[in-house]
Design a protein around this motif. Structure first.
Motif, short mmCIF file in Angstrom:
data_model
loop_
_atom_site.label_atom_id
_atom_site.label_comp_id
_atom_site.label_asym_id
_atom_site.label_seq_id
_atom_site.Cartn_x
_atom_site.Cartn_y
_atom_site.Cartn_z
N MET A 60 0.83 -1.21 0.00
CA MET A 60 0.00 0.00 0.00
C MET A 60 0.87 1.27 0.00
SD MET A 60 -3.20 0.36 -0.36
CE MET A 60 -4.30 -0.95 0.11
N HIS A 61 0.64 2.14 -0.99
CA HIS A 61 1.40 3.39 -1.10
C HIS A 61 0.51 4.45 -1.76
CE1 HIS A 61 2.13 1.19 -4.88
NE2 HIS A 61 2.16 2.38 -5.45
N PRO A 62 0.87 5.72 -1.56
CA PRO A 62 0.03 6.81 -2.08
C PRO A 62 0.45 7.24 -3.49
CG PRO A 62 1.76 7.70 -0.68
CD PRO A 62 1.98 6.21 -0.71
N HIS A 63 -0.48 7.87 -4.19
CA HIS A 63 -0.15 8.62 -5.41
C HIS A 63 -0.99 9.88 -5.44
CE1 HIS A 63 2.39 5.80 -7.58
NE2 HIS A 63 1.54 4.82 -7.35
N ARG A 64 -0.41 10.93 -6.02
CA ARG A 64 -1.19 12.17 -6.22
C ARG A 64 -0.64 12.88 -7.47
NH1 ARG A 64 -1.84 16.35 -1.29
NH2 ARG A 64 -3.59 14.97 -0.73
N LEU A 104 -4.63 5.63 -2.33
CA LEU A 104 -3.65 4.66 -1.83
C LEU A 104 -3.92 3.37 -2.59
CD1 LEU A 104 -3.97 5.04 2.07
CD2 LEU A 104 -2.35 6.18 0.57
N HIS A 105 -2.87 2.71 -3.05
CA HIS A 105 -3.09 1.41 -3.68
C HIS A 105 -1.94 0.45 -3.43
CE1 HIS A 105 -1.14 1.88 -7.96
NE2 HIS A 105 -0.35 2.31 -7.04
N GLU A 106 -2.24 -0.81 -3.71
CA GLU A 106 -1.29 -1.90 -3.53
C GLU A 106 -1.24 -2.65 -4.85
OE1 GLU A 106 -1.60 -4.73 0.06
OE2 GLU A 106 -2.50 -5.83 -1.60
N GLU A 107 -0.01 -2.99 -5.31
CA GLU A 107 0.14 -3.71 -6.58
C GLU A 107 1.05 -4.90 -6.32
OE1 GLU A 107 0.92 -0.18 -9.60
OE2 GLU A 107 1.63 0.25 -7.60
N MET A 108 0.49 -6.10 -6.36
CA MET A 108 1.26 -7.28 -6.01
C MET A 108 1.34 -8.25 -7.20
SD MET A 108 2.00 -6.22 -3.05
CE MET A 108 2.66 -7.43 -1.94
FE FE Z 1 1.67 2.63 -7.48
#
Ligand code: FE
Length: 292
Positions: A60-64, A104-108
């Motif tokens: 989980m991490h942010p983007h803007r 916020l999203h997580e990419e696995m």
């Molecule tokens: Fe990302």
């Protein structure tokens, strides 16, 4: 007027480590110089040997302030985000996520049957008017991406139009073209691209002659073009596969920091403060945020 584009620069992607230890090939990274405007980053995930260890992914991490575009060819990526989406991006699927004012999203990543993970992530900038907009998530499954066959070329149309067939990704600020293009040996293909837009080609299989100058390019290479209104590629004895990507530059100051790309340093500080205060995620009750 027909002005074919010529090759301006060819770069070899550099290995980089990202997320919780994901090894990838990076050919564009966010820079204040913003030379690839509106494109900020291009990563190529290609790993297949057990020696590369367990797949850790991007917790989980942010983007803007940006859009992240994931396209998978082998293996898959499991995605979860603060909008409540949970989705598996599998072979041939695409995900276009507009972070806008905050997500916020997580990419696995997950290995496919072959054991391989092979995919791409592109970051596209947003204009200042949309950097605080409502986030939007668009998952496009493989069967909704049309394939056009034309004179020895096989084209998956993700964004843009080929022979009247339009890709499913529309209404994006940068007015992008995104084609997955495969050419048999001894084939020629040309495609109209708007003058003034930034055009890149990522060659990831085989080799071909790119641009009006017929520059020889082999996998794996990122190619940048001069201005013009026509993209050209030609093959001789080898096939080639590439991503052709184009978009309108916003011509605004870019201040990148990690997962954020804003217009000013103050907005970057604001993103960090928001994370600390728990006010990062887009929220319609917060007057700083705008409707998408
Ligand atoms: Fe990302």
């Amino acid at each position: 007027m027909n002005t074919p584009r010529t090759v301006k620069e060819i770069i070899e992607p550099q290995m980089a480590m990202e997320g919780a230890g994901v090894l990838l090939r990076r050919s564009i990274s966010p820079q204040a110089s913003n030379l690839r405007d509106p494109f900020l980053l291009f990563d190529h995930f290609a790993f297949n040997t057990p020696a590369e260890g367990p797949i850790t992914g991007f917790p989980m991490h942010p983007h803007r302030g940006i859009e992240t575009v994931t396209y998978m060819l082998e293996g898959s990526v499991h995605h979860r985000d603060s909008l409540g989406n949970a989705d598996l991006i599998g072979p041939g699927d695409m995900q276009w996520m507009t972070a806008g004012g905050g997500i916020l999203h997580e990419e696995m990543p997950r290995r496919g049957e072959s054991g391989n993970i092979f995919g791409f992530q592109l970051w596209v900038n947003l204009p200042s008017t949309l950097k605080w907009s409502q986030p939007r998530y668009r998952g496009v499954s493989a069967e909704d991406i049309p394939t056009v066959e034309k004179d020895g070329a096989i084209i998956r149309v993700i964004a843009g139009e080929v022979d009247g067939i339009r890709g499913p990704v529309t209404e994006i600020a940068a007015d992008p073209i995104y084609l997955d293009l495969r050419l048999a040996p001894d084939t020629q293909f040309s495609y109209p691209v708007p003058s003034g837009h930034t055009v890149i080609a990522y060659v990831f299989e085989g080799s071909g002659l790119l641009g009006a100058d017929e520059s020889p390019v082999s996998a794996t290479s990122m190619v940048f073009f001069s201005d013009g209104d026509d993209f050209q590629v030609k093959t001789t004895d080898s096939p080639v596969r590439l991503m052709l990507i184009a978009g309108a530059p916003f011509k605004e100051p870019a201040v990148p920091y990690g997962p954020f790309v804003m217009n000013t340093q103050a907005e970057i500080m604001e993103a960090f403060n928001d994370l600390q205060r728990g006010t990062f995620i887009w929220n319609e009750a917060d007057p700083r945020f705008k409707q998408g």
